[in-house]
Design an enzyme around this catalytic site. Structure first.
Site, short mmCIF file in Angstrom:
data_model
loop_
_atom_site.label_atom_id
_atom_site.label_comp_id
_atom_site.label_asym_id
_atom_site.label_seq_id
_atom_site.Cartn_x
_atom_site.Cartn_y
_atom_site.Cartn_z
N GLN A 105 -7.63 -1.57 4.92
CA GLN A 105 -8.15 -2.32 6.07
C GLN A 105 -9.52 -2.94 5.80
O GLN A 105 -10.06 -3.64 6.66
CB GLN A 105 -8.24 -1.42 7.31
CG GLN A 105 -6.89 -0.98 7.85
CD GLN A 105 -6.08 -2.13 8.48
OE1 GLN A 105 -6.62 -3.21 8.76
NE2 GLN A 105 -4.80 -1.90 8.68
N CYS A 147 3.31 0.59 12.30
CA CYS A 147 4.44 1.32 11.71
C CYS A 147 4.98 2.36 12.67
O CYS A 147 6.08 2.82 12.53
CB CYS A 147 4.02 2.02 10.42
SG CYS A 147 2.97 1.02 9.41
N ALA A 183 0.82 -1.21 0.00
CA ALA A 183 0.00 0.00 0.00
C ALA A 183 0.85 1.27 0.00
O ALA A 183 0.52 2.24 -0.67
CB ALA A 183 -0.93 0.00 1.21
N THR A 184 1.96 1.26 0.74
CA THR A 184 2.77 2.48 0.83
C THR A 184 3.22 2.94 -0.56
O THR A 184 3.12 4.12 -0.90
CB THR A 184 3.99 2.24 1.74
OG1 THR A 184 3.50 1.85 3.04
CG2 THR A 184 4.85 3.47 1.89
N THR A 243 10.65 -5.54 -12.24
CA THR A 243 10.07 -6.88 -12.46
C THR A 243 9.04 -7.17 -11.38
O THR A 243 9.30 -6.99 -10.19
CB THR A 243 11.19 -7.94 -12.41
OG1 THR A 243 12.18 -7.56 -13.36
CG2 THR A 243 10.66 -9.33 -12.73
N1 PLP Z 1 -2.60 2.27 5.11
C1 PLP Z 1 -3.16 1.67 6.16
C2 PLP Z 1 -4.53 2.10 6.61
C3 PLP Z 1 -2.48 0.67 6.85
O1 PLP Z 1 -3.04 0.09 7.91
C4 PLP Z 1 -1.19 0.31 6.39
C5 PLP Z 1 -0.39 -0.69 7.14
O2 PLP Z 1 -0.05 -0.50 8.27
C6 PLP Z 1 -0.65 0.95 5.27
C7 PLP Z 1 -1.39 1.92 4.65
C8 PLP Z 1 0.69 0.57 4.72
O3 PLP Z 1 0.56 -0.69 4.06
P1 PLP Z 1 1.78 -1.52 3.51
O4 PLP Z 1 2.40 -2.20 4.68
O5 PLP Z 1 1.18 -2.50 2.53
O6 PLP Z 1 2.72 -0.60 2.82
#
Ligand code: PLP
Length: 394
Positions: free
Chosen positions: A178, A324, A69-70, A238
């Protein structure tokens, strides 16, 4: 062990683990190579894209695979901001966005001299729609509001926000990480221009995620990860084929099993909250008046520091906020945005139940509700002992 930290990451679904084991035995080439093992990898990638598209009811051509996601958030935010018309000078974010959104927006804005504006939430953790209506205007380049908060589980009114954003031609990005496997999210998706999802949050492997982007908007994004032109030129490099295959399957399973997972999570979570509130004097649940994910409970026990509580309970895996940020000893920005005092934020503990209740429940076939009550009993008695040790009244 009671593992109640399912919002931080999830275990692999058994069927996903089987798929990964099978793929590990196959000659997976580079999906861009024209030979047989390359073509096989390209097929795997193709069917994962179809699975994600179907699970999300989203056009296949708008599914951009990333490492998580990041990365998807960064591609969406920087890609939009760097290509925004000169008259659009603001990025608007909800005050409870994940740090991945906040940091990407700050960075992108700083590169082009834009301003980042934060949208307040109510004491229940929901976006203040009146404030959103007031803030949105034709000088806004992007609106970012998550579907469900990772700390409180509170759901946001995405469809209403989308209507407001559309009035001013502002694209809406929603972090929906989520939601799959915990809540229905297709209505939210149908309202937004871009969304992100993450494999390791839905019982898939780490190292995969996706940006879902409206195919017309996709053509206008400025690429920020240059390389071999993969993923329509938006994410060079890749592809992590087996992780993406596992992600595709995990997304299909999350859709197929949603009703069952949701009710099992809610059994554990609701029993936990009822029990905790009845045994721990003054215990409160953040966002309790809002519609929330069925597995998430962000609680506070007045007078008891949450880190001390976790320390006293090595058999409980929970979190004091976003995983995080757990290393950073600052109170949750989500709770502060809801008007919670720094002292109470410091006394707050997030539990996020898995579909099977808890790890212990899975191993011993306990009922979900029993597991929820057991976790509450553990926390309640540890809190009581900590209070007594501090000489506070029970
Ligand atoms: N957005 C939300 C709401 C999350 O809970 C998280 C993970 O903690 C992230 C983004 C980041 O996701 P990823 O670990 O896949 O980069």
């Amino acid at each position: 062990m009671y593992t109640c930290d399912f919002n931080a990451t999830t275990p692999l679904h058994n069927s996903v683990a089987e798929l990964l084991a099978e793929l590990a035995r196959r000659p997976l080439g580079n999906p861009s190579s024209p030979h047989a093992s390359g073509r096989f990898a390209a097929q795997i990638l193709d069917s994962a894209r179809t699975r994600v598209a179907e699970a999300c009811d989203w056009p296949r051509s708008g599914v951009v695979f990333t490492s998580g996601a990041t990365e998807a958030i960064f591609i969406a935010i920087a890609g939009t901001v760097f290509s925004a018309p000169a008259a659009r000078r603001r990025i608007i974010l909800s005050a409870v966005e994940h740090k991945a959104v906040q940091s990407a927006a700050q960075f992108a804005a700083s590169q082009v001299g834009m301003r980042v504006q934060s949208l307040p939430v109510t004491a229940d953790g929901v976006i203040d729609l009146a404030a959103a209506a007031e803030a949105l205007d034709s000088d806004v380049a992007l609106l970012c509001v998550m579907g469900a908060n990772n700390e409180t589980g509170v759901l946001q009114p995405i469809e209403e926000l989308a209507t407001l954003a559309r009035e001013h031609g502002v694209p809406l990005l929603s972090d929906l990480c989520q939601m799959p496997g915990k809540a229905e999210f297709r209505r939210e998706l149908s309202a937004v221009d871009m969304a992100v999802i993450s494999s390791h949050k839905v019982m898939g492997p780490r190292g995969a995620g996706a940006l879902l982007v409206d195919p017309a908007l996709k053509k206008t994004l400025t690429p920020v990860l240059h390389g071999g032109g993969q993923e329509g030129g938006l994410r060079g490099g890749t592809e992590n084929v087996s992780a993406i295959a596992g992600f595709g399957l995990a997304m299909s399973l999350a859709s197929d099993e949603l009703a069952d997972r949701r009710s099992r999570m809610a059994l554990a979570r609701d029993a936990f909250e009822r029990q905790l509130v009845s045994i721990a004097p003054g215990a409160l649940v953040h966002g309790a008046n809002s519609i929330r994910l069925p597995n998430t409970s962000f609680i506070a026990i007045p007078g008891v520091d949450a880190d001390d509580l976790l320390h006293a309970l090595p058999q409980l895996e929970a979190s004091t906020g976003s995983a995080c940020q757990s290393a950073a000893p600052t109170p949750s920005h989500v709770l502060l945005a809801m008007g919670v005092s720094p002292a109470v934020a410091q006394q707050s503990l997030r539990l996020s139940f898995p579909p099977g209740g808890t790890q212990k429940q899975i191993q011993e076939s306990h009922a979900e509700a029993t597991a929820g009550r057991e976790v509450a009993d553990l926390i309640g008695s540890a809190a009581q002992q900590l209070r007594e040790a501090m000489g506070a009244p029970a």
